[in-house]
Design a protein around this motif. Structure first.
Motif, PDB file in Angstrom:
ATOM      1  N   VAL A  16       0.818  -1.210   0.000  1.00 39.88           N
ATOM      2  CA  VAL A  16       0.000   0.000   0.000  1.00 39.88           C
ATOM      3  C   VAL A  16       0.853   1.261   0.000  1.00 39.88           C
ATOM      4  O   VAL A  16       0.326   2.367   0.034  1.00 39.88           O
ATOM      5  CB  VAL A  16      -0.967   0.028   1.205  1.00 39.88           C
ATOM      6  CG1 VAL A  16      -2.027  -1.033   1.057  1.00 39.88           C
ATOM      7  CG2 VAL A  16      -0.220  -0.132   2.519  1.00 39.88           C
ATOM      8  N   GLY A  17       2.168   1.104  -0.041  1.00 37.34           N
ATOM      9  CA  GLY A  17       3.042   2.262  -0.162  1.00 37.34           C
ATOM     10  C   GLY A  17       3.471   2.900   1.136  1.00 37.34           C
ATOM     11  O   GLY A  17       4.215   3.881   1.129  1.00 37.34           O
ATOM     12  N   PHE A  39      -6.424  -7.932   3.744  1.00 35.29           N
ATOM     13  CA  PHE A  39      -5.448  -6.855   3.598  1.00 35.29           C
ATOM     14  C   PHE A  39      -6.129  -5.579   3.083  1.00 35.29           C
ATOM     15  O   PHE A  39      -5.914  -4.481   3.592  1.00 35.29           O
ATOM     16  CB  PHE A  39      -4.351  -7.293   2.627  1.00 35.29           C
ATOM     17  CG  PHE A  39      -3.269  -6.286   2.384  1.00 35.29           C
ATOM     18  CD1 PHE A  39      -2.167  -6.209   3.229  1.00 35.29           C
ATOM     19  CD2 PHE A  39      -3.338  -5.425   1.300  1.00 35.29           C
ATOM     20  CE1 PHE A  39      -1.163  -5.279   3.000  1.00 35.29           C
ATOM     21  CE2 PHE A  39      -2.343  -4.490   1.064  1.00 35.29           C
ATOM     22  CZ  PHE A  39      -1.254  -4.420   1.918  1.00 35.29           C
ATOM     23  N   PHE A  40      -6.968  -5.731   2.081  1.00 35.53           N
ATOM     24  CA  PHE A  40      -7.647  -4.602   1.434  1.00 35.53           C
ATOM     25  C   PHE A  40      -8.612  -3.910   2.387  1.00 35.53           C
ATOM     26  O   PHE A  40      -8.641  -2.680   2.480  1.00 35.53           O
ATOM     27  CB  PHE A  40      -8.384  -5.126   0.197  1.00 35.53           C
ATOM     28  CG  PHE A  40      -9.125  -4.077  -0.591  1.00 35.53           C
ATOM     29  CD1 PHE A  40      -8.440  -3.230  -1.452  1.00 35.53           C
ATOM     30  CD2 PHE A  40     -10.501  -3.953  -0.498  1.00 35.53           C
ATOM     31  CE1 PHE A  40      -9.119  -2.269  -2.204  1.00 35.53           C
ATOM     32  CE2 PHE A  40     -11.183  -3.001  -1.230  1.00 35.53           C
ATOM     33  CZ  PHE A  40     -10.497  -2.157  -2.089  1.00 35.53           C
ATOM     34  N   ARG A  41      -9.378  -4.700   3.099  1.00 31.48           N
ATOM     35  CA  ARG A  41     -10.405  -4.125   3.980  1.00 31.48           C
ATOM     36  C   ARG A  41      -9.827  -3.578   5.276  1.00 31.48           C
ATOM     37  O   ARG A  41     -10.478  -2.793   5.966  1.00 31.48           O
ATOM     38  CB  ARG A  41     -11.459  -5.188   4.283  1.00 31.48           C
ATOM     39  CG  ARG A  41     -12.296  -5.542   3.050  1.00 31.48           C
ATOM     40  CD  ARG A  41     -13.268  -6.648   3.320  1.00 31.48           C
ATOM     41  NE  ARG A  41     -14.193  -6.857   2.199  1.00 31.48           N
ATOM     42  CZ  ARG A  41     -14.547  -8.039   1.734  1.00 31.48           C
ATOM     43  NH1 ARG A  41     -14.081  -9.150   2.293  1.00 31.48           N
ATOM     44  NH2 ARG A  41     -15.387  -8.132   0.724  1.00 31.48           N
ATOM     45  N   GLY A  42      -8.618  -3.964   5.595  1.00 30.59           N
ATOM     46  CA  GLY A  42      -8.033  -3.532   6.860  1.00 30.59           C
ATOM     47  C   GLY A  42      -7.196  -2.278   6.762  1.00 30.59           C
ATOM     48  O   GLY A  42      -6.555  -1.888   7.744  1.00 30.59           O
ATOM     49  N   ARG A  43      -7.225  -1.619   5.592  1.00 27.40           N
ATOM     50  CA  ARG A  43      -6.388  -0.439   5.397  1.00 27.40           C
ATOM     51  C   ARG A  43      -7.153   0.641   4.633  1.00 27.40           C
ATOM     52  O   ARG A  43      -8.081   0.349   3.905  1.00 27.40           O
ATOM     53  CB  ARG A  43      -5.118  -0.801   4.622  1.00 27.40           C
ATOM     54  CG  ARG A  43      -4.150  -1.638   5.441  1.00 27.40           C
ATOM     55  CD  ARG A  43      -3.118  -2.321   4.564  1.00 27.40           C
ATOM     56  NE  ARG A  43      -2.143  -3.035   5.375  1.00 27.40           N
ATOM     57  CZ  ARG A  43      -2.374  -4.206   5.959  1.00 27.40           C
ATOM     58  NH1 ARG A  43      -3.551  -4.797   5.818  1.00 27.40           N
ATOM     59  NH2 ARG A  43      -1.447  -4.793   6.684  1.00 27.40           N
ATOM     60  N   GLU A  44      -6.678   1.879   4.787  1.00 28.37           N
ATOM     61  CA  GLU A  44      -7.174   2.997   3.987  1.00 28.37           C
ATOM     62  C   GLU A  44      -6.000   3.501   3.174  1.00 28.37           C
ATOM     63  O   GLU A  44      -5.030   4.019   3.727  1.00 28.37           O
ATOM     64  CB  GLU A  44      -7.722   4.110   4.891  1.00 28.37           C
ATOM     65  CG  GLU A  44      -8.989   3.748   5.645  1.00 28.37           C
ATOM     66  CD  GLU A  44     -10.197   3.662   4.726  1.00 28.37           C
ATOM     67  OE1 GLU A  44     -10.167   4.275   3.637  1.00 28.37           O
ATOM     68  OE2 GLU A  44     -11.169   2.969   5.097  1.00 28.37           O
ATOM     69  N   MET A  62      -6.815   1.404  -7.460  1.00 23.63           N
ATOM     70  CA  MET A  62      -6.736   2.819  -7.080  1.00 23.63           C
ATOM     71  C   MET A  62      -8.137   3.346  -6.808  1.00 23.63           C
ATOM     72  O   MET A  62      -8.737   4.045  -7.636  1.00 23.63           O
ATOM     73  CB  MET A  62      -6.055   3.612  -8.200  1.00 23.63           C
ATOM     74  CG  MET A  62      -4.611   3.201  -8.446  1.00 23.63           C
ATOM     75  SD  MET A  62      -3.857   4.046  -9.863  1.00 23.63           S
ATOM     76  CE  MET A  62      -4.219   2.852 -11.163  1.00 23.63           C
ATOM     77  N   PRO A  63      -8.691   3.026  -5.644  1.00 24.97           N
ATOM     78  CA  PRO A  63     -10.093   3.393  -5.353  1.00 24.97           C
ATOM     79  C   PRO A  63     -10.372   4.885  -5.405  1.00 24.97           C
ATOM     80  O   PRO A  63     -11.462   5.296  -5.813  1.00 24.97           O
ATOM     81  CB  PRO A  63     -10.321   2.826  -3.949  1.00 24.97           C
ATOM     82  CG  PRO A  63      -9.297   1.757  -3.787  1.00 24.97           C
ATOM     83  CD  PRO A  63      -8.103   2.215  -4.556  1.00 24.97           C
ATOM     84  N   GLU A  64      -9.422   5.718  -4.984  1.00 26.24           N
ATOM     85  CA  GLU A  64      -9.680   7.159  -4.972  1.00 26.24           C
ATOM     86  C   GLU A  64      -9.842   7.704  -6.390  1.00 26.24           C
ATOM     87  O   GLU A  64     -10.547   8.692  -6.611  1.00 26.24           O
ATOM     88  CB  GLU A  64      -8.556   7.893  -4.246  1.00 26.24           C
ATOM     89  CG  GLU A  64      -8.522   7.630  -2.744  1.00 26.24           C
ATOM     90  CD  GLU A  64      -7.483   8.463  -2.033  1.00 26.24           C
ATOM     91  OE1 GLU A  64      -6.790   9.265  -2.713  1.00 26.24           O
ATOM     92  OE2 GLU A  64      -7.351   8.330  -0.805  1.00 26.24           O
ATOM     93  N   GLN A  65      -9.187   7.067  -7.352  1.00 28.58           N
ATOM     94  CA  GLN A  65      -9.290   7.487  -8.746  1.00 28.58           C
ATOM     95  C   GLN A  65     -10.337   6.694  -9.513  1.00 28.58           C
ATOM     96  O   GLN A  65     -10.669   7.050 -10.644  1.00 28.58           O
ATOM     97  CB  GLN A  65      -7.937   7.329  -9.451  1.00 28.58           C
ATOM     98  CG  GLN A  65      -6.843   8.217  -8.924  1.00 28.58           C
ATOM     99  CD  GLN A  65      -5.527   7.966  -9.636  1.00 28.58           C
ATOM    100  OE1 GLN A  65      -4.627   7.322  -9.094  1.00 28.58           O
ATOM    101  NE2 GLN A  65      -5.401   8.454 -10.849  1.00 28.58           N
TER     102      GLN A  65
END
Length: 217
Positions: A16-17, A39-44, A62-65
């Motif tokens: 996730v960078g 992993f995906f659901r446990g992070r923002e 890239m959910p924000e985009q």
């Protein structure tokens, strides 16, 4: 040519960078999916990357985009981008990647070679995608893909219904592509019946579609 994607036990990296990455070794795609879902659901994060270092392939969410990228870094490097219109499509894309890598996402939607291509309107993207399809066989296959994602056959068995129960604001790029392919193939579009959702497209059955859609059912 992309390196063949081999099934079996694999090691994936999830990133996730922010340095809080994970390495998992899994026996099958379902196990990989379960691990990545957690992993995906446990992070923002703005980006979530799945890396298969052996094959040289990656998937970037890239959910924000509202974008997914797939990357092939081995042999002949390439990357493609897909606009996502519904949040519930991110994890299914990961499952397809776990199953068959880069090529597993071929039928997931309208891929473009440049991220800037996604800045165009949905209608422009759909028309551009349709313009790349120049043979009847490829057009029939693409129409069947679009139908399989959200379509059905009406109770009379006389029509294929695309974008079943969807509004006009949904699936705009794929609708634009479909309408152009309907014209290219000479399919007969009919008026949707009273009470149908505004985004539905009704097409009279055709032997070419019957065969191809059966493969996707």
């Amino acid at each position: 040519m992309a390196r063949p994607y081999k099934p079996g036990p694999k090691q994936f990296g999830f990133a996730v960078g922010d340095g809080n990455d994970e390495q998992v070794r899994v026996g099958d795609p379902q196990e990989a999916y379960v691990a990545f879902s957690a992993f995906f659901r446990g992070r923002e994060s703005a980006t979530y990357t799945i890396i298969d270092e052996v094959s040289g392939q990656s998937l970037v969410l890239m959910p924000e985009q509202g974008v997914i990228a797939r990357i092939e870094s081995a042999d002949q490097p390439r990357s493609e981008y897909l606009q996502i219109d519904r949040p519930n499509r991110y994890l299914p894309s990961a499952m397809l990647f776990f199953e068959n890598g880069y090529t597993g996402l071929d039928r997931f939607g309208q891929w473009f070679p440049d991220l800037a291509d996604l800045d165009a309107s949905p209608e422009t993207r759909g028309a551009a995608r349709a313009a790349t399809i120049t043979t009847e066989a490829a057009a029939v296959e693409e129409v069947a893909r679009i139908w399989a994602a959200s379509g059905c056959v009406d109770p009379s068995d006389q029509h294929y219904v695309f974008f079943d129960s969807h509004d006009l604001d949904d699936d705009r790029a794929e609708r634009a592509e479909l309408l152009q392919l309907i014209e290219f193939l000479g399919l007969e579009r009919v008026d949707a019946p009273a009470g149908a959702a505004g985004g539905e497209v009704w097409v009279r059955t055709d032997p070419r579609l019957d065969v191809e859609c059966a493969r996707w059912s």
